[in-house]
Design a protein around this motif. Structure first.
Motif, PDB file in Angstrom:
ATOM      1  N   VAL A  87     -36.278 -19.421 -21.566  1.00 32.08           N
ATOM      2  CA  VAL A  87     -36.595 -20.777 -21.881  1.00 32.08           C
ATOM      3  C   VAL A  87     -38.204 -20.791 -22.921  1.00 32.08           C
ATOM      4  CG1 VAL A  87     -36.467 -23.326 -21.760  1.00 32.08           C
ATOM      5  CG2 VAL A  87     -34.794 -22.072 -20.669  1.00 32.08           C
ATOM      6  N   VAL A  88     -38.516 -21.438 -22.146  1.00 28.36           N
ATOM      7  CA  VAL A  88     -40.428 -20.527 -22.101  1.00 28.36           C
ATOM      8  C   VAL A  88     -40.304 -19.906 -23.759  1.00 28.36           C
ATOM      9  CG1 VAL A  88     -42.425 -20.249 -21.516  1.00 28.36           C
ATOM     10  CG2 VAL A  88     -41.110 -21.644 -20.211  1.00 28.36           C
ATOM     11  N   SER A  89     -40.285 -18.671 -23.372  1.00 29.03           N
ATOM     12  CA  SER A  89     -40.282 -17.780 -24.274  1.00 29.03           C
ATOM     13  C   SER A  89     -39.952 -18.618 -25.430  1.00 29.03           C
ATOM     14  CB  SER A  89     -39.515 -16.540 -24.078  1.00 29.03           C
ATOM     15  OG  SER A  89     -40.460 -15.929 -23.039  1.00 29.03           O
ATOM     16  N   ILE A  90     -38.348 -19.017 -25.243  1.00 32.72           N
ATOM     17  CA  ILE A  90     -38.412 -19.605 -26.926  1.00 32.72           C
ATOM     18  C   ILE A  90     -38.817 -20.628 -27.398  1.00 32.72           C
ATOM     19  CG2 ILE A  90     -35.680 -21.021 -28.006  1.00 32.72           C
ATOM     20  CD1 ILE A  90     -35.785 -17.729 -27.468  1.00 32.72           C
ATOM     21  N   ALA A  91     -39.353 -22.100 -26.243  1.00 29.87           N
ATOM     22  CA  ALA A  91     -39.668 -22.995 -26.393  1.00 29.87           C
ATOM     23  C   ALA A  91     -41.812 -21.785 -27.340  1.00 29.87           C
ATOM     24  CB  ALA A  91     -40.260 -23.725 -25.134  1.00 29.87           C
ATOM     25  N   VAL A 122     -42.017 -19.830 -28.261  1.00 26.74           N
ATOM     26  CA  VAL A 122     -41.615 -19.042 -30.795  1.00 26.74           C
ATOM     27  C   VAL A 122     -41.396 -20.821 -31.586  1.00 26.74           C
ATOM     28  CG1 VAL A 122     -39.613 -17.795 -31.817  1.00 26.74           C
ATOM     29  CG2 VAL A 122     -40.891 -17.198 -29.654  1.00 26.74           C
ATOM     30  N   ALA A 123     -40.875 -21.863 -30.579  1.00 24.65           N
ATOM     31  CA  ALA A 123     -39.996 -22.627 -31.940  1.00 24.65           C
ATOM     32  C   ALA A 123     -41.340 -23.273 -31.644  1.00 24.65           C
ATOM     33  CB  ALA A 123     -39.245 -23.319 -31.025  1.00 24.65           C
ATOM     34  N   THR A 124     -42.104 -23.441 -30.855  1.00 22.29           N
ATOM     35  CA  THR A 124     -43.104 -24.322 -31.110  1.00 22.29           C
ATOM     36  C   THR A 124     -44.953 -24.283 -31.659  1.00 22.29           C
ATOM     37  OG1 THR A 124     -43.729 -24.912 -28.900  1.00 22.29           O
ATOM     38  CG2 THR A 124     -45.213 -25.558 -29.806  1.00 22.29           C
ATOM     39  N   ASN A 125     -44.493 -22.884 -31.831  1.00 25.20           N
ATOM     40  CA  ASN A 125     -45.440 -21.986 -32.441  1.00 25.20           C
ATOM     41  C   ASN A 125     -44.915 -22.138 -34.821  1.00 25.20           C
ATOM     42  OD1 ASN A 125     -47.642 -20.904 -31.135  1.00 25.20           O
ATOM     43  ND2 ASN A 125     -45.985 -18.929 -30.297  1.00 25.20           N
ATOM     44  N   PHE A 126     -43.768 -21.909 -33.866  1.00 24.01           N
ATOM     45  CA  PHE A 126     -42.844 -21.941 -35.800  1.00 24.01           C
ATOM     46  C   PHE A 126     -42.740 -23.364 -36.392  1.00 24.01           C
ATOM     47  CE2 PHE A 126     -38.655 -22.933 -38.277  1.00 24.01           C
ATOM     48  CZ  PHE A 126     -39.247 -21.972 -39.123  1.00 24.01           C
ATOM     49  N   LEU A 127     -42.596 -24.458 -35.601  1.00 30.48           N
ATOM     50  CA  LEU A 127     -42.845 -25.628 -36.144  1.00 30.48           C
ATOM     51  C   LEU A 127     -44.468 -25.897 -36.413  1.00 30.48           C
ATOM     52  CD1 LEU A 127     -40.929 -27.907 -33.244  1.00 30.48           C
ATOM     53  CD2 LEU A 127     -40.432 -27.258 -36.116  1.00 30.48           C
ATOM     54  N   LEU A 128     -45.503 -25.856 -35.685  1.00 30.67           N
ATOM     55  CA  LEU A 128     -47.267 -25.305 -35.893  1.00 30.67           C
ATOM     56  C   LEU A 128     -47.179 -24.430 -37.016  1.00 30.67           C
ATOM     57  CD1 LEU A 128     -48.699 -25.135 -32.356  1.00 30.67           C
ATOM     58  CD2 LEU A 128     -48.713 -27.226 -33.867  1.00 30.67           C
TER      59      LEU A 128
END
Length: 268
Positions: A237-241, A243-249
């Motif tokens: 979950v932390v890894s997905i979060a 990746v998602a955070t980096n994508f949004l940034l």
């Protein structure tokens, strides 16, 4: 008076089978002793070494007092000819290690005193091998922070054990030894109240035998399959979060760049 087979050494006093050379400021052991010597005191001298084979001819020797000298080691095979030796005092010396098989040939030893060797840091697991008859062992007032259980389990006749005055570290590795000690304390005379933990901080100053199985519960904490699965899930979950955070940034940065470029074009 001289014993059979040789005269009384210079600076020594001989009575019957007792040879007393204590307190004479000797830097070395007397070169020869009466062959029937049964009790030899070399205490309170400045002896730093003993020649190999020194006791080979003294088969009647039953007590050897070497306390308060400058000994840091004993030569291999020192006790080969002294199979009747029952009492050995090595206290107040400079030993840092009780080496493997150090007393192997002294199979008749009943009492061994290694106390007050402040530099004594280690007892080899095979240090007391062959001492099946040993009844009293004094390891007090040294520098021991731990001791191998193997070194003591090979002493079936032990009834007296002194451990006080050492800087014991009562961590997880100490648990087997303390369990053994608690099992023997009913029939084993010990200075258990003088033997205290020096570390870790939470048990500093506590008598060794005040520590119970509960004191070592943290040493037995194990993770179940569910625990590992939960840890893996959290990591996923932390890894997905991440990746998602980096994508949004990345998207946000790209939008800001486009907006900034569009504003520059309008100004032109």
């Amino acid at each position: 008076a001289a014993g059979a087979g040789g005269g009384c050494p210079v600076l020594c006093t001989c009575r019957g089978q007792a040879v007393d050379c204590s307190g004479q400021r000797l830097f070395s052991v007397p070169p020869e002793l009466p062959l029937d010597t049964g009790n030899l005191s070399l205490a309170h001298n400045r002896i730093a070494s003993i020649p190999p084979g020194y006791l080979a001819c003294y088969g009647q020797l039953r007590a050897l007092d070497l306390r308060n000298n400058s000994l840091a080691a004993l030569p291999a095979g020192l006790f080969l000819g002294a199979r009747r030796l029952a009492h050995l005092d090595l206290s107040y010396n400079n030993f840092s290690l009780v080496a493997a098989d150090m007393f192997l040939e002294a199979s008749g030893l009943l009492r061994l005193d290694l106390s007050h060797n402040p530099g004594l840091r280690r007892v080899h697991p095979q240090a007391f091998r062959g001492l099946a008859q040993l009844r009293e062992l004094d390891l007090s007032y040294g520098g021991l922070s731990a001791i191998s259980l193997d070194a003591l389990e090979g002493l079936p006749g032990l009834v007296g054990l002194r451990l006080g005055g050492n800087p014991w570290v009562c961590g997880c590795a100490m648990e087997p030894f303390l369990k053994w000690l608690r099992g023997r304390i009913q029939r084993c005379a010990s200075d258990s109240q003088l033997a205290e933990c020096r570390a870790p901080p939470e048990v500093a100053g506590a008598p060794l035998l005040s520590l119970t199985e509960e004191s070592f519960q943290a040493c037995h904490l194990t993770l179940t399959l569910d625990d590992y699965l939960f840890i893996a899930f959290v990591g996923f979950v932390v890894s997905i979060a991440s990746v998602a955070t980096n994508f949004l940034l990345g998207i946000t940065a790209n939008c800001c760049h486009r907006w900034s470029k569009a504003s520059e074009d309008e100004d032109v």
